[in-house]
Write a protein that holds these residues in place. Structure first.
Motif, short mmCIF file in Angstrom:
data_model
loop_
_atom_site.label_atom_id
_atom_site.label_comp_id
_atom_site.label_asym_id
_atom_site.label_seq_id
_atom_site.Cartn_x
_atom_site.Cartn_y
_atom_site.Cartn_z
N HIS A 50 37.51 -2.89 80.25
CA HIS A 50 38.81 -2.37 80.70
C HIS A 50 39.51 -1.76 79.49
N LEU A 51 39.93 -0.50 79.62
CA LEU A 51 40.63 0.22 78.55
C LEU A 51 42.07 0.48 78.96
N MET A 78 41.25 -2.92 74.53
CA MET A 78 40.00 -3.07 75.28
C MET A 78 39.76 -4.54 75.51
N ASN A 79 39.30 -4.87 76.73
CA ASN A 79 38.88 -6.24 76.98
C ASN A 79 37.83 -6.25 78.07
N CYS A 80 37.09 -7.35 78.13
CA CYS A 80 36.02 -7.51 79.11
C CYS A 80 36.57 -8.22 80.33
N THR A 81 36.26 -7.68 81.49
CA THR A 81 36.63 -8.30 82.76
C THR A 81 35.36 -8.40 83.60
N LEU A 91 32.57 -6.22 70.77
CA LEU A 91 33.20 -6.50 72.05
C LEU A 91 32.32 -6.01 73.20
N LEU A 92 31.79 -4.81 73.07
CA LEU A 92 30.91 -4.25 74.10
C LEU A 92 29.66 -5.10 74.28
N LEU A 142 40.65 -6.62 72.14
CA LEU A 142 40.62 -5.87 70.89
C LEU A 142 41.64 -4.75 71.04
N SER A 143 42.55 -4.67 70.09
CA SER A 143 43.58 -3.63 70.18
C SER A 143 43.66 -2.85 68.88
#
Length: 184
Positions: free
Chosen positions: A94-95, A81-84, A174-175, A68-69
C-alpha cells in the motif's frame, strides 16, 4: 524525401505551439461582428497552479513499526509504504503519497530507479493542497522491483512534484518481507 517532409511538418507544429502564450491558453476565440476571430478572456475559470511543490531539504527514510516513510525529520510524511493483506491472504503493498490533489483525480505514480521504471496507479483520497493519494497492488507485482536494489529512486506524481528518494535498502526489505508474508 518523405522523412524530410515529416521533419518540416514536425518543425512547423513545434513553432506553432511555441507561439502560444500563457495568456492565450486562458482565452477563447470568438468571431467579432465582421466575422474575424477575436480573443475573449475566460471568466470564472480557476487557473491551474503553475509550479509543482518542491521537495523539502533533508528528507530521510524512516521505519516505524510496519510502515516505511519518507519525510524530513520532524516534518510531515511525503511518502509512506506498508504491507497489507487482501481477504484471501494475498500480500499487498500500500502506497500513500502526500501532496496536493484534486477531488476524484487518478494518476500514474512514476518511479525510476534500480535500473527500472514503474508506473503505479494512485487515486486521490483527500483533495486540496494537503492532499493524499493512495494505491494498493499485489506485492508480487513485477513493477515493484523498482524498489529493490538500494539505489536512489525518483518518484513523480503529475502536478504533485518529484521526490528524490535517497539510496536505501529499506524499500527492498519492506517489499521482500511483504512478499514473504503472502498467505494466498
Amino acid at each position: 524525401m518523405k522523412q524530410r517532409s515529416l521533419a518540416v511538418l514536425a518543425l512547423g507544429a513545434s513553432l506553432a505551439l511555441a507561439a502560444c502564450t500563457q495568456t492565450q491558453s486562458r482565452e477563447v476565440a470568438a468571431n467579432d461582428a465582421s466575422g474575424y476571430p477575436a480573443r475573449l478572456p475566460l471568466t470564472g475559470v480557476s487557473l491551474p497552479v503553475e509550479a509543482a511543490p518542491a521537495q523539502p531539504e533533508g528528507g530521510k527514510w524512516q521505519l516505524a513499526g510496519e510502515t516505511l516513510s519518507f519525510a524530513v525529520p520532524g516534518g510531515a510524511t511525503l511518502l509512506a509504504m506498508n504491507c497489507t493483506h487482501a481477504p484471501d491472504g494475498t500480500a499487498q503493498l500500500h502506497l500513500t503519497r502526500m501532496t496536493r490533489a484534486e477531488d476524484g483525480a487518478k494518476a500514474l505514480f512514476a518511479l525510476i530507479g534500480n535500473g527500472r521504471i514503474a508506473r503505479l496507479p494512485l487515486d486521490a483520497t483527500r483533495a486540496g493542497e494537503q492532499g493524499e493519494w493512495q494505491g494498493t497492488m499485489p506485492a508480487a507485482d513485477p513493477r515493484l522491483e523498482v524498489l529493490r536494489g538500494g539505489n536512489r529512486i525518483e518518484a513523480t506524481l503529475p502536478g504533485g512534484g518529484t521526490l528524490l528518494l535517497p539510496a536505501s535498502l529499506e524499500p527492498g526489505r519492506l517489499l521482500a518481507a511483504c512478499r514473504a508474508s503472502d498467505r494466498a
